[in-house]
Design a protein around this motif. Structure first.
Motif, PDB file in Angstrom:
ATOM      1  N   SER A  95       0.843  -1.195   0.000  1.00 56.66           N
ATOM      2  CA  SER A  95       0.000   0.000   0.000  1.00 56.66           C
ATOM      3  C   SER A  95       0.879   1.246   0.000  1.00 56.66           C
ATOM      4  O   SER A  95       1.850   1.336   0.761  1.00 56.66           O
ATOM      5  CB  SER A  95      -0.903   0.015   1.239  1.00 56.66           C
ATOM      6  N   SER A  96       0.529   2.182  -0.842  1.00 54.92           N
ATOM      7  CA  SER A  96       1.255   3.452  -0.875  1.00 54.92           C
ATOM      8  C   SER A  96       0.742   4.412   0.193  1.00 54.92           C
ATOM      9  O   SER A  96       1.248   5.518   0.343  1.00 54.92           O
ATOM     10  CB  SER A  96       1.121   4.103  -2.255  1.00 54.92           C
ATOM     11  N   GLY A  97      -0.264   3.976   0.952  1.00 57.90           N
ATOM     12  CA  GLY A  97      -0.864   4.827   1.967  1.00 57.90           C
ATOM     13  C   GLY A  97      -2.074   5.569   1.441  1.00 57.90           C
ATOM     14  O   GLY A  97      -2.214   5.766   0.226  1.00 57.90           O
ATOM     15  N   TYR A  98      -2.955   5.944   2.347  1.00 56.89           N
ATOM     16  CA  TYR A  98      -4.215   6.564   1.919  1.00 56.89           C
ATOM     17  C   TYR A  98      -4.683   7.567   2.972  1.00 56.89           C
ATOM     18  O   TYR A  98      -4.648   7.287   4.177  1.00 56.89           O
ATOM     19  CB  TYR A  98      -5.281   5.486   1.721  1.00 56.89           C
ATOM     20  N   TYR A  99      -5.111   8.751   2.508  1.00 56.68           N
ATOM     21  CA  TYR A  99      -5.612   9.809   3.373  1.00 56.68           C
ATOM     22  C   TYR A  99      -6.977  10.278   2.861  1.00 56.68           C
ATOM     23  O   TYR A  99      -7.267  10.172   1.667  1.00 56.68           O
ATOM     24  CB  TYR A  99      -4.652  11.005   3.375  1.00 56.68           C
ATOM     25  N   PHE A 100      -7.801  10.793   3.776  1.00 55.31           N
ATOM     26  CA  PHE A 100      -9.088  11.324   3.324  1.00 55.31           C
ATOM     27  C   PHE A 100      -9.494  12.528   4.170  1.00 55.31           C
ATOM     28  O   PHE A 100      -8.995  12.749   5.284  1.00 55.31           O
ATOM     29  CB  PHE A 100     -10.180  10.250   3.364  1.00 55.31           C
ATOM     30  N   ILE A 101     -10.417  13.313   3.607  1.00 61.30           N
ATOM     31  CA  ILE A 101     -11.027  14.434   4.315  1.00 61.30           C
ATOM     32  C   ILE A 101     -12.539  14.301   4.235  1.00 61.30           C
ATOM     33  O   ILE A 101     -13.080  13.669   3.314  1.00 61.30           O
ATOM     34  CB  ILE A 101     -10.608  15.801   3.735  1.00 61.30           C
ATOM     35  N   ASN A 102     -13.221  14.879   5.212  1.00 63.22           N
ATOM     36  CA  ASN A 102     -14.672  14.980   5.214  1.00 63.22           C
ATOM     37  C   ASN A 102     -15.061  16.431   5.440  1.00 63.22           C
ATOM     38  O   ASN A 102     -14.458  17.120   6.268  1.00 63.22           O
ATOM     39  CB  ASN A 102     -15.287  14.147   6.347  1.00 63.22           C
ATOM     40  N   THR A 103     -16.050  16.900   4.704  1.00 64.60           N
ATOM     41  CA  THR A 103     -16.645  18.177   5.064  1.00 64.60           C
ATOM     42  C   THR A 103     -17.607  17.934   6.223  1.00 64.60           C
ATOM     43  O   THR A 103     -17.925  16.793   6.559  1.00 64.60           O
ATOM     44  CB  THR A 103     -17.439  18.787   3.901  1.00 64.60           C
ATOM     45  N   ILE A 104     -18.072  19.004   6.837  1.00 64.88           N
ATOM     46  CA  ILE A 104     -19.180  18.874   7.764  1.00 64.88           C
ATOM     47  C   ILE A 104     -20.433  18.524   6.953  1.00 64.88           C
ATOM     48  O   ILE A 104     -20.474  18.708   5.736  1.00 64.88           O
ATOM     49  CB  ILE A 104     -19.417  20.167   8.559  1.00 64.88           C
ATOM     50  N   VAL A 105     -21.445  18.014   7.606  1.00 62.11           N
ATOM     51  CA  VAL A 105     -22.723  17.826   6.915  1.00 62.11           C
ATOM     52  C   VAL A 105     -23.328  19.216   6.694  1.00 62.11           C
ATOM     53  O   VAL A 105     -23.216  20.104   7.538  1.00 62.11           O
ATOM     54  CB  VAL A 105     -23.689  16.922   7.717  1.00 62.11           C
ATOM     55  N   HIS A 106     -23.949  19.386   5.531  1.00 59.88           N
ATOM     56  CA  HIS A 106     -24.410  20.728   5.161  1.00 59.88           C
ATOM     57  C   HIS A 106     -25.618  20.597   4.236  1.00 59.88           C
ATOM     58  O   HIS A 106     -25.620  19.761   3.325  1.00 59.88           O
ATOM     59  CB  HIS A 106     -23.274  21.470   4.447  1.00 59.88           C
ATOM     60  N   PRO A 107     -26.639  21.427   4.433  1.00 54.95           N
ATOM     61  CA  PRO A 107     -27.843  21.302   3.592  1.00 54.95           C
ATOM     62  C   PRO A 107     -27.587  21.513   2.110  1.00 54.95           C
ATOM     63  O   PRO A 107     -28.243  20.893   1.263  1.00 54.95           O
ATOM     64  CB  PRO A 107     -28.787  22.383   4.160  1.00 54.95           C
ATOM     65  N   GLN A 108     -26.619  22.367   1.749  1.00 55.04           N
ATOM     66  CA  GLN A 108     -26.356  22.590   0.327  1.00 55.04           C
ATOM     67  C   GLN A 108     -25.562  21.437  -0.292  1.00 55.04           C
ATOM     68  O   GLN A 108     -25.647  21.214  -1.503  1.00 55.04           O
ATOM     69  CB  GLN A 108     -25.641  23.930   0.140  1.00 55.04           C
ATOM     70  N   ILE A 109     -24.832  20.706   0.520  1.00 56.40           N
ATOM     71  CA  ILE A 109     -24.202  19.480   0.030  1.00 56.40           C
ATOM     72  C   ILE A 109     -25.272  18.406  -0.169  1.00 56.40           C
ATOM     73  O   ILE A 109     -25.205  17.607  -1.105  1.00 56.40           O
ATOM     74  CB  ILE A 109     -23.101  19.007   0.999  1.00 56.40           C
ATOM     75  N   THR A 110     -26.279  18.419   0.685  1.00 56.67           N
ATOM     76  CA  THR A 110     -27.414  17.501   0.515  1.00 56.67           C
ATOM     77  C   THR A 110     -28.107  17.743  -0.823  1.00 56.67           C
ATOM     78  O   THR A 110     -28.544  16.794  -1.497  1.00 56.67           O
ATOM     79  CB  THR A 110     -28.418  17.676   1.660  1.00 56.67           C
ATOM     80  N   GLU A 111     -28.202  19.007  -1.233  1.00 56.88           N
ATOM     81  CA  GLU A 111     -28.808  19.321  -2.526  1.00 56.88           C
ATOM     82  C   GLU A 111     -28.036  18.669  -3.668  1.00 56.88           C
ATOM     83  O   GLU A 111     -28.631  18.162  -4.629  1.00 56.88           O
ATOM     84  CB  GLU A 111     -28.859  20.835  -2.715  1.00 56.88           C
ATOM     85  N   TYR A 112     -26.705  18.679  -3.571  1.00 56.22           N
ATOM     86  CA  TYR A 112     -25.891  18.002  -4.580  1.00 56.22           C
ATOM     87  C   TYR A 112     -26.158  16.501  -4.571  1.00 56.22           C
ATOM     88  O   TYR A 112     -26.232  15.860  -5.623  1.00 56.22           O
ATOM     89  CB  TYR A 112     -24.409  18.276  -4.349  1.00 56.22           C
ATOM     90  N   ARG A 113     -26.269  15.939  -3.390  1.00 52.31           N
ATOM     91  CA  ARG A 113     -26.513  14.495  -3.309  1.00 52.31           C
ATOM     92  C   ARG A 113     -27.871  14.137  -3.910  1.00 52.31           C
ATOM     93  O   ARG A 113     -28.010  13.121  -4.604  1.00 52.31           O
ATOM     94  CB  ARG A 113     -26.438  14.001  -1.864  1.00 52.31           C
ATOM     95  N   ASN A 114     -28.860  14.960  -3.662  1.00 49.25           N
ATOM     96  CA  ASN A 114     -30.184  14.701  -4.222  1.00 49.25           C
ATOM     97  C   ASN A 114     -30.164  14.745  -5.754  1.00 49.25           C
ATOM     98  O   ASN A 114     -30.933  14.038  -6.416  1.00 49.25           O
ATOM     99  CB  ASN A 114     -31.197  15.718  -3.689  1.00 49.25           C
ATOM    100  N   LYS A 115     -29.294  15.586  -6.315  1.00 52.96           N
ATOM    101  CA  LYS A 115     -29.213  15.698  -7.774  1.00 52.96           C
ATOM    102  C   LYS A 115     -28.339  14.605  -8.392  1.00 52.96           C
ATOM    103  O   LYS A 115     -28.696  14.032  -9.422  1.00 52.96           O
ATOM    104  CB  LYS A 115     -28.647  17.069  -8.171  1.00 52.96           C
ATOM    105  N   PHE A 116     -27.199  14.340  -7.771  1.00 53.98           N
ATOM    106  CA  PHE A 116     -26.203  13.485  -8.402  1.00 53.98           C
ATOM    107  C   PHE A 116     -26.177  12.042  -7.892  1.00 53.98           C
ATOM    108  O   PHE A 116     -25.300  11.266  -8.283  1.00 53.98           O
ATOM    109  CB  PHE A 116     -24.805  14.108  -8.244  1.00 53.98           C
ATOM    110  N   TYR A 117     -27.130  11.677  -7.047  1.00 46.85           N
ATOM    111  CA  TYR A 117     -27.238  10.296  -6.583  1.00 46.85           C
ATOM    112  C   TYR A 117     -28.662   9.805  -6.784  1.00 46.85           C
ATOM    113  O   TYR A 117     -29.623  10.556  -6.621  1.00 46.85           O
ATOM    114  CB  TYR A 117     -26.866  10.192  -5.106  1.00 46.85           C
ATOM    115  N   PHE A 118     -28.762   8.535  -7.152  1.00 46.34           N
ATOM    116  CA  PHE A 118     -30.073   7.900  -7.277  1.00 46.34           C
ATOM    117  C   PHE A 118     -29.964   6.495  -6.705  1.00 46.34           C
ATOM    118  O   PHE A 118     -29.131   5.699  -7.145  1.00 46.34           O
ATOM    119  CB  PHE A 118     -30.523   7.846  -8.747  1.00 46.34           C
TER     120      PHE A 118
END
Length: 268
Positions: free
Chosen positions: A135-158
């Motif tokens: 493994s070369s190693g792996y890092y990640f970030i998370n934003t906070i939960v946010h209503p406008q990010i939810t809008e993106y999820r509603n559009k770009f996920y089914f």
């Protein structure tokens, strides 16, 4: 204003205008904790609030830079996650160790909505399906939960899976395109002076990839086609057009990810 320490008068003016530390942080594109410490150090009185940092930030609107990074990440390596018990969604982005600098750039661009980078996997030997690997190693970030990010999820996920929403044709800008190509683009030398490229769009339907082609053509004047092998990969040809495209995106991306587009590597 990133990286610039503001004086007391400037900080007070921003607070008077935006009414909260969270909104000032979003305006400046600087982590909440940093801006908050500036106000405390200058002795500026803050309005009393029973809100947590996260509650306050959820009332702060995403700016155009945040939206571009989010859109490019949705098309690329990012995921919009929503816990069953949660009202809103968050964006998660992960990269290997060699792209740590690129991940840190995304973290900075998404400030003040991301607080830390997490190491999920250390570099070193590992076993995958009973076979020795590395493994070369792996890092990640998370934003906070946010209503406008939810809008993106509603559009770009089914039904829990990514899809391409028709709004991508209008919303794709140079910054979101750059993130998409840095995440999923691949460019190689072809012959002495030629270049060819591809974009891994395997997770999207054929119809979705047609929308991506339409959005891509706002910036790319060369030939683009969809693979006919059910992979739905986008193939790019026309060396001059590709080089022009790569020059555009590298101007808005950090140097740590330029190696994917470097003319030296492509021999052009």
């Amino acid at each position: 204003m990133k990286g610039k320490k503001l004086n007391k008068e400037e900080l007070q003016e921003l607070l008077d205008k935006h009414k909260s530390v969270g909104k000032v942080s979003a305006h400046l594109g600087i982590p909440y904790s940093t801006v908050y410490s500036w106000y405390k150090k200058e002795g500026i009185e803050l309005l009393p609030s029973c809100m947590t940092i996260y509650q306050e930030l959820r009332e702060v609107n995403l700016n155009s830079t945040h939206r571009s990074i989010i859109l490019g990440s949705i098309l690329g390596d990012g995921s919009l996650l929503k816990n069953k018990s949660a009202k809103n969604a968050r964006l998660q982005i992960g990269h290997c160790t060699s792209q740590y600098g690129y991940l840190m750039w995304k973290k900075d661009m998404l400030a003040p909505f991301v607080h830390r980078v997490t190491q999920a996997e250390k570099p070193g030997p590992k076993v995958i399906c009973g076979k020795q690997s590395y493994s070369s190693g792996y890092y990640f970030i998370n934003t906070i939960v946010h209503p406008q990010i939810t809008e993106y999820r509603n559009k770009f996920y089914f039904k829990g899976k990514k899809r391409v929403h028709e709004s991508v044709v209008e919303e794709l800008d140079l910054l979101s395109l750059a993130v998409w190509l840095a995440d999923d683009g691949s460019f190689t030398a072809r012959g002495v002076n030629g270049v060819r490229g591809s974009i891994a769009t395997n997770s999207f339907s054929y119809g979705g990839v047609e929308l991506l082609l339409k959005a891509l053509k706002k910036f790319y004047i060369g030939h683009a086609s969809i693979a006919n092998d059910n992979s739905n990969v986008i193939y790019l040809s026309g060396s001059k057009a590709i080089i022009q495209l790569l020059k555009m995106v590298t101007e808005v991306l950090p140097e740590s990810i330029h190696y994917k587009f470097a003319s030296q590597r492509l021999h052009v």
